[in-house]
Motif scaffolding. Structure first.
Motif, PDB file in Angstrom:
ATOM      1  N   ILE A  42      -3.803  -2.551   7.469  1.00 47.65           N
ATOM      2  CA  ILE A  42      -2.522  -2.242   8.107  1.00 47.65           C
ATOM      3  C   ILE A  42      -2.209  -3.269   9.192  1.00 47.65           C
ATOM      4  CG2 ILE A  42      -1.348  -0.599   9.643  1.00 47.65           C
ATOM      5  CD1 ILE A  42      -2.797   1.655   8.020  1.00 47.65           C
ATOM      6  N   VAL A  43      -3.166  -3.567  10.045  1.00 46.36           N
ATOM      7  CA  VAL A  43      -2.935  -4.538  11.118  1.00 46.36           C
ATOM      8  C   VAL A  43      -2.642  -5.913  10.526  1.00 46.36           C
ATOM      9  CG1 VAL A  43      -3.928  -5.690  13.139  1.00 46.36           C
ATOM     10  CG2 VAL A  43      -4.271  -3.233  12.821  1.00 46.36           C
ATOM     11  N   ASP A  44      -3.393  -6.303   9.520  1.00 48.06           N
ATOM     12  CA  ASP A  44      -3.169  -7.602   8.880  1.00 48.06           C
ATOM     13  C   ASP A  44      -1.743  -7.720   8.350  1.00 48.06           C
ATOM     14  OD1 ASP A  44      -4.130 -10.147   7.402  1.00 48.06           O
ATOM     15  OD2 ASP A  44      -3.281  -8.899   5.810  1.00 48.06           O
ATOM     16  N   GLN A  45      -1.275  -6.707   7.630  1.00 48.42           N
ATOM     17  CA  GLN A  45       0.064  -6.762   7.048  1.00 48.42           C
ATOM     18  C   GLN A  45       1.149  -6.646   8.110  1.00 48.42           C
ATOM     19  OE1 GLN A  45       0.852  -7.235   3.321  1.00 48.42           O
ATOM     20  NE2 GLN A  45      -0.861  -8.338   4.255  1.00 48.42           N
ATOM     21  N   VAL A  66       2.791  -0.099   7.373  1.00 46.59           N
ATOM     22  CA  VAL A  66       3.010  -1.268   8.228  1.00 46.59           C
ATOM     23  C   VAL A  66       3.735  -0.846   9.510  1.00 46.59           C
ATOM     24  CG1 VAL A  66       4.119  -3.536   8.375  1.00 46.59           C
ATOM     25  CG2 VAL A  66       2.883  -2.876   6.295  1.00 46.59           C
ATOM     26  N   ASP A  67       4.608   0.129   9.419  1.00 50.43           N
ATOM     27  CA  ASP A  67       5.282   0.624  10.621  1.00 50.43           C
ATOM     28  C   ASP A  67       4.292   1.275  11.576  1.00 50.43           C
ATOM     29  OD1 ASP A  67       7.744   0.867  12.074  1.00 50.43           O
ATOM     30  OD2 ASP A  67       7.757   3.000  11.584  1.00 50.43           O
ATOM     31  N   ILE A  68       3.279   1.935  11.064  1.00 50.22           N
ATOM     32  CA  ILE A  68       2.218   2.481  11.917  1.00 50.22           C
ATOM     33  C   ILE A  68       1.565   1.341  12.694  1.00 50.22           C
ATOM     34  CG2 ILE A  68      -0.107   3.491  11.874  1.00 50.22           C
ATOM     35  CD1 ILE A  68       0.920   5.353   9.630  1.00 50.22           C
ATOM     36  N   GLY A  69       1.308   0.240  12.011  1.00 46.06           N
ATOM     37  CA  GLY A  69       0.729  -0.922  12.688  1.00 46.06           C
ATOM     38  C   GLY A  69       1.655  -1.497  13.742  1.00 46.06           C
ATOM     39  N   TRP A  70       2.950  -1.545  13.418  1.00 41.65           N
ATOM     40  CA  TRP A  70       3.930  -2.080  14.366  1.00 41.65           C
ATOM     41  C   TRP A  70       3.999  -1.194  15.613  1.00 41.65           C
ATOM     42  CZ3 TRP A  70       9.691  -3.208  12.746  1.00 41.65           C
ATOM     43  CH2 TRP A  70      10.301  -4.036  13.701  1.00 41.65           C
ATOM     44  N   HIS A  71       4.074   0.117  15.413  1.00 38.61           N
ATOM     45  CA  HIS A  71       4.101   1.046  16.544  1.00 38.61           C
ATOM     46  C   HIS A  71       2.862   0.860  17.406  1.00 38.61           C
ATOM     47  CE1 HIS A  71       7.277   4.187  15.291  1.00 38.61           C
ATOM     48  NE2 HIS A  71       7.440   3.128  14.523  1.00 38.61           N
ATOM     49  N   THR A  72       1.722   0.687  16.774  1.00 31.32           N
ATOM     50  CA  THR A  72       0.467   0.497  17.501  1.00 31.32           C
ATOM     51  C   THR A  72       0.511  -0.783  18.325  1.00 31.32           C
ATOM     52  OG1 THR A  72      -0.753   1.710  15.813  1.00 31.32           O
ATOM     53  CG2 THR A  72      -2.035   0.228  17.219  1.00 31.32           C
ATOM     54  N   GLY A 120       3.766 -17.951   3.626  1.00 40.43           N
ATOM     55  CA  GLY A 120       2.364 -18.366   3.517  1.00 40.43           C
ATOM     56  C   GLY A 120       1.351 -17.260   3.665  1.00 40.43           C
ATOM     57  N   PHE A 121       1.798 -16.033   3.714  1.00 40.22           N
ATOM     58  CA  PHE A 121       0.889 -14.917   3.924  1.00 40.22           C
ATOM     59  C   PHE A 121       0.544 -14.197   2.630  1.00 40.22           C
ATOM     60  CE2 PHE A 121       3.066 -15.366   7.997  1.00 40.22           C
ATOM     61  CZ  PHE A 121       1.975 -15.468   8.842  1.00 40.22           C
ATOM     62  N   TYR A 122      -0.652 -13.650   2.619  1.00 38.77           N
ATOM     63  CA  TYR A 122      -1.093 -12.772   1.546  1.00 38.77           C
ATOM     64  C   TYR A 122      -0.353 -11.441   1.702  1.00 38.77           C
ATOM     65  CZ  TYR A 122      -3.971  -9.251  -0.708  1.00 38.77           C
ATOM     66  OH  TYR A 122      -4.388  -8.198  -1.459  1.00 38.77           O
ATOM     67  N   VAL A 123       0.120 -10.869   0.612  1.00 40.62           N
ATOM     68  CA  VAL A 123       0.773  -9.563   0.629  1.00 40.62           C
ATOM     69  C   VAL A 123      -0.153  -8.545  -0.017  1.00 40.62           C
ATOM     70  CG1 VAL A 123       2.697  -8.191  -0.258  1.00 40.62           C
ATOM     71  CG2 VAL A 123       3.117 -10.493   0.613  1.00 40.62           C
ATOM     72  N   ASP A 124      -0.507  -7.541   0.736  1.00 41.97           N
ATOM     73  CA  ASP A 124      -1.327  -6.433   0.246  1.00 41.97           C
ATOM     74  C   ASP A 124      -0.353  -5.402  -0.327  1.00 41.97           C
ATOM     75  OD1 ASP A 124      -3.020  -4.249  -0.121  1.00 41.97           O
ATOM     76  OD2 ASP A 124      -4.052  -4.535   1.798  1.00 41.97           O
ATOM     77  N   ARG A 125       0.019  -5.600  -1.576  1.00 40.87           N
ATOM     78  CA  ARG A 125       1.080  -4.811  -2.203  1.00 40.87           C
ATOM     79  C   ARG A 125       0.828  -3.306  -2.149  1.00 40.87           C
ATOM     80  NH1 ARG A 125       4.742  -8.044  -4.235  1.00 40.87           N
ATOM     81  NH2 ARG A 125       4.219 -10.158  -4.833  1.00 40.87           N
ATOM     82  N   ALA A 126      -0.421  -2.889  -2.156  1.00 40.77           N
ATOM     83  CA  ALA A 126      -0.720  -1.456  -2.124  1.00 40.77           C
ATOM     84  C   ALA A 126      -0.252  -0.799  -0.823  1.00 40.77           C
ATOM     85  CB  ALA A 126      -2.216  -1.220  -2.315  1.00 40.77           C
ATOM     86  N   LEU A 127      -0.077  -1.583   0.240  1.00 36.51           N
ATOM     87  CA  LEU A 127       0.416  -1.019   1.501  1.00 36.51           C
ATOM     88  C   LEU A 127       1.936  -0.971   1.538  1.00 36.51           C
ATOM     89  CD1 LEU A 127      -1.935  -2.492   4.238  1.00 36.51           C
ATOM     90  CD2 LEU A 127      -2.174  -0.396   2.915  1.00 36.51           C
ATOM     91  N   GLN A 142      12.421   0.499   2.535  1.00 32.95           N
ATOM     92  CA  GLN A 142      11.235   0.921   3.257  1.00 32.95           C
ATOM     93  C   GLN A 142      11.561   1.559   4.598  1.00 32.95           C
ATOM     94  OE1 GLN A 142       8.813   1.317   1.592  1.00 32.95           O
ATOM     95  NE2 GLN A 142       7.604  -0.445   1.118  1.00 32.95           N
ATOM     96  N   CYS A 143      12.720   2.114   4.751  1.00 40.92           N
ATOM     97  CA  CYS A 143      13.127   2.666   6.041  1.00 40.92           C
ATOM     98  C   CYS A 143      12.650   4.087   6.223  1.00 40.92           C
ATOM     99  CB  CYS A 143      14.650   2.614   6.178  1.00 40.92           C
ATOM    100  SG  CYS A 143      15.321   0.987   5.933  1.00 40.92           S
ATOM    101  N   HIS A 144      11.402   4.350   5.937  1.00 40.61           N
ATOM    102  CA  HIS A 144      10.918   5.718   6.010  1.00 40.61           C
ATOM    103  C   HIS A 144      11.127   6.317   7.390  1.00 40.61           C
ATOM    104  CE1 HIS A 144       7.626   4.273   8.331  1.00 40.61           C
ATOM    105  NE2 HIS A 144       7.345   5.518   8.579  1.00 40.61           N
ATOM    106  N   ALA A 145      10.903   5.519   8.403  1.00 36.40           N
ATOM    107  CA  ALA A 145      11.088   5.986   9.776  1.00 36.40           C
ATOM    108  C   ALA A 145      12.327   5.341  10.374  1.00 36.40           C
ATOM    109  CB  ALA A 145       9.861   5.662  10.606  1.00 36.40           C
ATOM    110  N   THR A 146      13.114   4.724   9.538  1.00 36.71           N
ATOM    111  CA  THR A 146      14.358   4.052   9.902  1.00 36.71           C
ATOM    112  C   THR A 146      14.142   2.926  10.895  1.00 36.71           C
ATOM    113  OG1 THR A 146      14.985   5.592  11.678  1.00 36.71           O
ATOM    114  CG2 THR A 146      15.689   6.151   9.425  1.00 36.71           C
ATOM    115  N   CYS A 147      12.977   2.312  10.876  1.00 30.99           N
ATOM    116  CA  CYS A 147      12.675   1.217  11.789  1.00 30.99           C
ATOM    117  C   CYS A 147      12.950  -0.120  11.118  1.00 30.99           C
ATOM    118  CB  CYS A 147      11.213   1.255  12.211  1.00 30.99           C
ATOM    119  SG  CYS A 147      10.745   2.780  13.026  1.00 30.99           S
TER     120      CYS A 147
END
Length: 151
Positions: A42-45, A66-72, A120-127, A142-147
């Protein structure tokens, strides 16, 4: 004729030092124990998403995880501000309203994931989709939390 292999994808993790990466991961584990096994991913993505969105003319919206990571990351204000200044030259604002309220369009996953790869980044598609993601790739914002990031 010689064919060149594609350049290896870099990790979002490479954008911060190990100590900060560990703090962010530890915080996700503490706040979201249900995702403890995914915390590093999550942090990586999140870092790859933020670095890519910094250079995007169209706002980008993260997946649920990924939004969880952003909030963190936003909670670590000094480190977040320093990261944003370094990768974007400005603060990457976390906008919690639904993009349609602003009259803007957010990149769909089908356009955003290739943008992250082009950066240039790896995408962890499962996330983003599938196993842990929360939508189908073609039309999802992907606006689950509208962020989303600031325009």
């Amino acid at each position: 004729m010689t064919t060149l292999a594609p350049a290896p994808r870099r990790s979002g993790r490479d954008l911060v030092d190990d100590a900060l990466f560990a703090r962010l991961t530890t915080r996700i584990v503490a706040d979201h124990p249900e995702y403890a096994d995914l915390a590093e991913r999550i942090v990586d993505q999140t870092l790859a998403f933020l670095a890519t969105s910094a250079g995007s003319a169209t706002p980008m919206s993260p997946s649920h995880l990924v939004d969880i990571g952003w909030h963190t990351f936003v909670l670590h204000t000094r480190e977040y501000a320093q990261f944003c200044a370094r990768v974007a030259g400005r603060l990457i604002h976390h906008v919690p309203e639904h993009p349609s309220e602003w009259g803007i369009t957010v990149l769909t996953v089908s356009r955003m994931l290739p943008a992250i790869e082009r950066a240039g980044f790896y995408v962890d598609r499962a996330l983003w989709i599938g196993e842990h993601g929360d939508c189908e790739i073609k039309n999802c914002h992907q606006c689950h939390a509208t962020c989303h990031d600031s325009p």
